[in-house]
Design an enzyme around this catalytic site. Structure first.
Site, PDB file in Angstrom:
ATOM      1  N   ASN A   1       0.865  -1.182   0.000  1.00 42.09           N
ATOM      2  CA  ASN A   1       0.000   0.000   0.000  1.00 42.09           C
ATOM      3  C   ASN A   1       0.898   1.228   0.000  1.00 42.09           C
ATOM      4  O   ASN A   1       1.355   1.694   1.046  1.00 42.09           O
ATOM      5  CB  ASN A   1      -0.924  -0.010   1.218  1.00 42.09           C
ATOM      6  CG  ASN A   1      -1.980  -1.089   1.111  1.00 42.09           C
ATOM      7  OD1 ASN A   1      -2.940  -0.953   0.344  1.00 42.09           O
ATOM      8  ND2 ASN A   1      -1.783  -2.179   1.844  1.00 42.09           N
ATOM      9  N   GLU A   2       1.156   1.715  -1.203  1.00 42.98           N
ATOM     10  CA  GLU A   2       2.100   2.813  -1.399  1.00 42.98           C
ATOM     11  C   GLU A   2       1.447   4.156  -1.059  1.00 42.98           C
ATOM     12  O   GLU A   2       0.230   4.225  -0.843  1.00 42.98           O
ATOM     13  CB  GLU A   2       2.553   2.807  -2.873  1.00 42.98           C
ATOM     14  CG  GLU A   2       3.337   1.576  -3.280  1.00 42.98           C
ATOM     15  CD  GLU A   2       4.785   1.565  -2.767  1.00 42.98           C
ATOM     16  OE1 GLU A   2       5.110   2.244  -1.774  1.00 42.98           O
ATOM     17  OE2 GLU A   2       5.607   0.846  -3.372  1.00 42.98           O
TER      18      GLU A   2
END
Ligand code: GLP
Length: 265
Positions: free
Chosen positions: A162-163
């Site tokens: 989850n950037e």
């Protein structure tokens, strides 16, 4: 290991942080906590639903769990696992897949039934991904959510993949990896051109809803992002900052990773 080996300090009001003299000691503590959960669920006749991470950070936790299986009879028969992520595209048979990683470090050495292992599938056709990801989240829900989520942290502040930009309501999905994340994987893949540009990651939602969450980080390389995660403004720019809102989170650090925290002495 005695209590005096553990430098224990709670930083801030919301998130519990424990700082250990070495990642080895810290990993043993985390592995024991997971083993206790597995045994408690066994005693209750229930599955232990674990969210698992890859990367260098959890390797010693898995080694200790394997040791407990071999030497102390810890059974994984009631364990159900959901891994955080997989590169895309990525054949499971590749030595660089997270499937191979998990087999090498844990699954090939314990008695977990194959059908109780879930790892995002890096071999899907693009049009199948959406439905697959929905099913992945649904399966987690069908098991009543994650009892325990093990996390590392990426240099961008990602948890799973989850950037930056990932909000707390994100679901399991195909994502584009941040440039810094790809650069961090250059050694593993033998050159930037070989590092996949995409991955399938469990969403923030399932992670943050886990009943217990442990984020581990080792070495001064992680000090800056750990400081941002714990002390920075809560924002999708650093997805790990959302953990500040979760009372069930514990950060487990070595001295190097804790070295920039303002309350750490
Ligand atoms: C990868 C994984 C993450 C992991 C992070 C940190 O990107 N997808 O789940 O937490 O890297 O890796 P390492 O533990 O090797 O520092």
């Amino acid at each position: 290991m005695s209590q005096s080996d553990i430098l224990c300090k709670t930083l801030g009001e919301r998130v519990s942080v424990r700082v250990f003299p070495s990642q080895m000691v810290a990993s043993i503590v985390v592995a024991r906590r997971i083993a206790e959960l597995i045994r408690a669920k066994q005693a209750a006749g229930m599955p232990a639903v674990l969210g698992l991470a890859t990367g260098n950070t959890p390797i010693q936790v898995y080694a200790e769990l394997v040791r407990m299986h071999r030497e102390e009879g810890l059974s994984f028969a009631n364990v159900v696992t959901f891994n955080l992520d997989e590169y895309y595209p990525m054949p499971a048979s590749s030595a660089l897949s997270y499937v191979s990683f998990m087999r090498k470090h844990l699954f090939d050495h314990v008695d977990i039934p194959q059908e109780q292992i879930h790892i995002p599938d890096g071999t899907l056709d693009e049009e199948a991904i959406l439905g697959y990801c929905r099913d992945y989240d649904q399966k987690i829900e069908d098991f009543g959510g994650l009892d325990f989520q093990l996390l590392g942290i990426g240099l961008t502040g990602h948890i799973g993949f989850n950037e930056p930009g990932s909000t707390p309501d994100t679901v399991t999905r195909l994502v584009t990896l941040a440039d810094l994340t790809r650069r961090d994987a250059i050694d593993t893949f033998g050159g930037l051109a070989h590092v996949p540009e995409k991955a399938i990651t469990m969403g923030m939602r399932s992670i943050l809803q886990a009943r217990e969450i442990v984020l581990m980080a080792w070495s001064p390389k992680k000090a800056e992002i750990v400081k941002k995660a714990l002390e920075g403004e809560i924002s999708a720019e650093v997805p790990a900052t959302f953990l500040q809102l979760c009372p069930q989170v514990e950060f487990i650090l070595d001295r190097g990773a804790a070295s920039l925290l303002s309350e750490y002495v």
